[in-house]
Enzyme design. Structure first.
Site, PDB file in Angstrom:
ATOM      1  N   HIS B  65      62.295  68.651  18.841  1.00  0.00           N
ATOM      2  CA  HIS B  65      63.479  68.148  18.143  1.00  0.00           C
ATOM      3  C   HIS B  65      64.746  68.381  18.977  1.00  0.00           C
ATOM      4  CE1 HIS B  65      66.810  69.008  15.184  1.00  0.00           C
ATOM      5  NE2 HIS B  65      66.469  67.787  14.813  1.00  0.00           N
ATOM      6  N   GLU B  68      64.865  65.889  21.690  1.00  0.00           N
ATOM      7  CA  GLU B  68      65.283  64.588  21.140  1.00  0.00           C
ATOM      8  C   GLU B  68      66.818  64.495  21.097  1.00  0.00           C
ATOM      9  OE1 GLU B  68      66.723  63.421  17.167  1.00  0.00           O
ATOM     10  OE2 GLU B  68      64.667  64.069  16.763  1.00  0.00           O
ATOM     11  N   HIS B  69      67.454  65.552  20.608  1.00  0.00           N
ATOM     12  CA  HIS B  69      68.925  65.559  20.567  1.00  0.00           C
ATOM     13  C   HIS B  69      69.513  65.424  21.967  1.00  0.00           C
ATOM     14  CE1 HIS B  69      70.594  67.070  16.554  1.00  0.00           C
ATOM     15  NE2 HIS B  69      69.359  66.717  16.310  1.00  0.00           N
ATOM     16  N   GLU B 140      72.638  71.731  11.483  1.00  0.00           N
ATOM     17  CA  GLU B 140      71.621  70.863  10.882  1.00  0.00           C
ATOM     18  C   GLU B 140      70.625  71.718  10.080  1.00  0.00           C
ATOM     19  OE1 GLU B 140      69.410  68.487  13.682  1.00  0.00           O
ATOM     20  OE2 GLU B 140      68.312  67.436  12.115  1.00  0.00           O
TER      21      GLU B 140
END
Lengths: 421, 428
Positions: B65, B68-69, B140
């Site tokens: 993740h 991905e960012h 987040e």
């Protein structure tokens, strides 16, 4: 895509004919002035209308009937638009073309929609338990919504910013009004909605003239009803309201509420301004507050131009609330000063057009766009013309007439003194 | 190039494997303005322990993740901005077993496609940018911590599974992401973003040859080393659950319940049967607990459930579970009734041919409606493809489902011996 607007049985019908979808979608919209007294009742009424009819006496029967038509989906929903409250009934179902069974789906479902609208209910006491159940379910739905800390923050914000203005009401009504609703309230509101609301039928799909003929079966009115469509007139104030509430949550939710002076700012420029300010991943709020300053993961702005309101919404660390507010205002100041490029303006205008094309690829997007045009009495050419008139100066002008009204924070930590700016 | 036309649903699919191993699928949607592309690597949050080139890597939780960012940031700025300049909307998401990058646009398609390929294929990480990202991702993670729906779900997975990495949040934790360095990111990119570990799905209305030629030329120019063999290490997950009940207080108006039944495949099912089993379970659950069933109304009339009551089944090779969600202070009674209903269904002739026919009709209607959405097609086609199946086989899978399949699968999958309850309760 061919758009044809007619009136049948005193009801406007918008037929959007296209062969790119494998389904049909029919939307029936009822619109009236947002009235605190009836909003909650209209929500309970619309829930009851789609669950039982005079021919399908139980929810099970109704769901089984829809399943037979290849899982046709009937939904209801309420929204707020300008000073209006709108109740929508939407029926989505497969085009017979793709089904190997001899069913006259379109026609049968139009008859079914008539059953839904002329429903229910004898309004006798035996329906009381049905009403009680729907009241319980709606209450649960609203309390579930309030489990979201962002939603709580948003509702608190509306109540502070619009104290005595009707704009503080949510489209779904109020939880503490549910208990007192009676069958008689429902009956009266049903009658009123069918007679006095502005009603429109929209259909999208690979329609034929026969299909349009079937739409006649949905409903018939004695008179054609057209209601005015306006926004609320909020007043721009020189005093900024601040409020901070503390709850046990992990992240502060902070919302800055702005009023836009509608007399001074044109609507299309405001739309483009909102895109540039906080409307997406390329906007100033996202790029600068999230990507450059790592202030927030969630940060965006929302515009209700009909009512002249803009919100900047962020989820931030408890200790960075004030900093967020300062930076949101700095970004706004950039627009007031014209500190943005012509290229970015052009990109944002292109994005607007692209979003419209995108909406035209979804049945519900097509319906929402065309209903919006119907309400405003405009068409695609008008929108294009307005868009072409948006300039750097007109966007700066919107920013100059966008005034901070209220800063609301729901936090889990100590308030960090957001009382002056 | 392989071309398949599905006559019944009027859909055409073009498929080609590039020289470097990248699989490309184009699904034609005539008349659509929108163009939608997904570019997916088989690298998800579960892939945290693997061997490549003879070296075993145990990487921090949440790295897929995080990566991905970071892929959106390059030396010359943020790629989000460039997509936006080209009139496109870009996004990405990470799941347990994959990471997908996507964009949609109605104009400048080839510029955007090149931008997507360059962005995903060319990593750029610095110590400074990694540090900055930790701040964003931490917010987040906190945002999700305020979400009761997310918390009840994560708590359930932590209770159902003892060792399986599915029990770890996709985003990781503040501690785990703080361990991430640019070198780990480069290593993960080199390993998992190799073309033969990736799939591209394109949906829209294009000139087929022009589209494939564009991708072929781009991929042939990459000069990339491929075919690193990756061995994944999973600890064997025991059948038993870790905890039967887990409770967390939160700021909620009423108790949230998520009830889970763990189900692990006894042997390796073939891919087709896995897809079939998923649909069978969807049918079975809906027949017993859905809005057409008598039980649903019993529960509703007893005020045990409201419209938030939901259920679903999810399974892959190494994990599987059925979930029920409900809300209200009577969680204990809901669990009791669900167990009684399961028992009653398994010991009587509950399922009927009529119910099954109704399910089949409903699914086909929903399926046709989904095919009106390029997003749905691109995402689901990718999922089916990575699972070794084909989205357009769904009608034929449905055709082959029998009442016996429903009875047997329902009984096998829902075993109260392997059950956990996750509760989020209001603060006292």
């Amino acid at each position: 895509m061919k758009i044809n607007e007619t009136t049948v049985n005193n009801i406007p019908i918008i037929d959007i004919r296209t062969d790119k979808f494998k389904t049909f979608t029919i939307r029936i919209s009822f619109r009236n002035t947002l009235d605190e007294k009836t909003t909650t009742i209209r929500n309970i009424l619309s829930r009851m209308m789609i669950k039982r009819t005079k021919n399908l006496r139980t929810e099970t029967e109704l769901v089984q009937f829809l399943a037979k038509y290849y899982g046709a989906h009937l939904t209801e929903g309420t929204t707020k638009r300008g000073d209006s409250h709108i109740v929508n009934f939407t029926l989505e179902f497969a085009n017979e073309r793709f089904i190997h069974e001899d069913l006259n789906i379109f026609n049968d479902l139009c008859e079914f929609l008539n059953d839904i609208l002329t429903t229910p209910f004898e309004y006798t006491d035996e329906w009381q338990s049905f009403l009680d159940q729907e009241k319980r379910l709606h209450k649960n739905k609203l309390s579930l919504l309030l489990d979201s800390s962002m939603q709580r923050a948003y509702i608190n914000m509306l109540n502070i910013m619009f104290k005595d203005e009707p704009n503080r009401h949510m489209s779904f009504g109020k939880i503490d009004e549910i208990d007192s609703i009676t069958l008689e309230d429902i009956m009266k509101e049903h009658k009123k909605m069918m007679e006095e609301d502005e009603m429109v039928v929209l259909v999208v799909g690979q329609t034929t003239d026969n299909n349009i003929k079937s739409l006649e079966k949905i409903y018939s009115r004695d008179n054609y009803v057209k209601l005015p469509f306006n926004g609320f007139n909020g007043q721009v104030s020189n005093v900024i309201n601040y409020q901070t509430d503390v709850e046990k949550i992990e992240q502060a939710k902070t919302i800055l509420g702005f009023r836009i002076d509608k007399k001074q700012a044109d609507m299309m420029s405001a739309r483009i301004f909102n895109r540039m300010f906080g409307g997406g991943a390329a906007s100033f709020l996202f790029m600068n507050l999230r990507e450059k300053l790592s202030l927030a993961y969630q940060i965006h702005s929302e515009l209700d131009i009909k009512n002249g309101v803009l919100f900047a919404i962020a989820g931030v660390d408890f200790n960075r609330v004030k900093e967020t507010e300062i930076h949101v205002m700095k970004e706004l100041e950039k627009f007031r000063n014209g500190d943005f490029t012509e290229e970015f303006l052009q990109e944002s205008k292109n994005q607007f057009l692209s979003a419209r094309l995108d909406a035209m690829d979804k049945p519900k997007g097509v319906i929402a766009t065309l209903y919006g045009h119907f309400l405003a009495g405009i068409d695609f050419d008008y929108v294009d013309e307005q868009l072409s008139l948006v300039t750097k100066e007109s966007v700066m002008n919107v920013a100059k007439h966008t005034h901070l009204d209220t800063v609301y924070t729901l936090t889990g930590g100590e308030s960090n003194g957001s009382h002056t700016l | 190039m392989e071309v398949t036309h599905y006559k019944d649903i009027d859909e055409t699919v073009y498929h080609e494997k590039m020289n470097n191993g990248l699989e490309v699928v184009y699904i034609k949607k005539g008349g659509f303005n929108k163009k939608f592309v997904t570019y997916t690597t088989k690298f998800g949050s579960m892939d945290n322990d693997f061997t490549v080139d003879g070296i075993r890597h145990q990487i921090p939780d949440g790295i897929a993740h995080f990566l991905e960012h970071k892929m959106f940031e390059k030396e010359d700025g943020d790629v989000f901005n460039k997509f936006s300049q080209n009139g496109a909307n870009a996004n990405a998401f990470t799941s347990y077993d994959r990471t997908t990058y996507l964009f949609s646009c109605t104009e400048n398609f080839y510029e955007n496609l090149k931008l997507l390929m360059d962005m995903v294929e060319t990593p750029y990480f610095t110590d400074e940018s990694v540090k900055k990202e930790i701040g964003i991702i931490n917010e987040e993670i906190k945002m999700y911590q305020d979400n009761p729906g997310f918390r009840v779900y994560n708590q359930l997975l932590e209770s159902l599974y003892q060792k399986h990495p599915i029990r770890i949040d996709i985003a990781g934790t503040l501690e785990s992401i703080s361990e991430i360095t640019k070198d780990t990111l480069y290593m993960c990119h080199e390993t998992f973003y190799a073309p033969n570990n990736m799939v591209m799905v394109i949906v829209g209305d294009f000139d087929t040859e022009e589209l494939f030629e564009f991708i072929r030329t781009h991929q042939d120019n990459r000069n990339i080393e491929v075919l690193k063999e990756i061995t994944h290490h999973f600890e064997v997950e025991p059948k038993d659950v870790l905890e039967s009940v887990a409770t967390t207080p939160m700021n909620v108006s009423d108790t949230r319940l998520m009830l889970g039944f763990k189900y692990l495949e006894s042997g390796e099912e073939d891919k087709y049967n896995e897809a079939k089993r998923d649909i069978i379970m969807m049918f079975a659950l809906d027949m017993v607990f859905g809005a057409q069933s008598k039980y649903y109304y019993e529960l509703m009339n007893e005020s045990l459930i409201d419209e938030s009551f939901n259920f679903g089944f999810s399974a892959e090779h190494t994990y599987g579970h059925t979930l029920f969600t409900s809300r209200g202070s009577n969680a204990k009674d809901v669990v009791k009734r669900i167990l009684e209903i399961i028992e009653e269904v398994n010991t009587t002739d509950y399922f009927t041919d009529e119910m099954l026919l109704s399910q089949k009709r409903e699914l086909l209607g929903d399926y046709l409606s989904s095919l009106d959405s390029p997003e749905y097609i691109a995402n689901q086609y990718t999922k089916y493809l990575l699972d070794g199946n084909n989205l357009y086989q769904v009608p034929s899978i449905v055709d082959g489902i029998t009442l016996e399949d429903v009875k047997v699968t329902f009984k096998e999958v829902l075993d109260p011996k392997y059950m956990s309850e996750s509760l989020i309760v209001p603060y006292e």
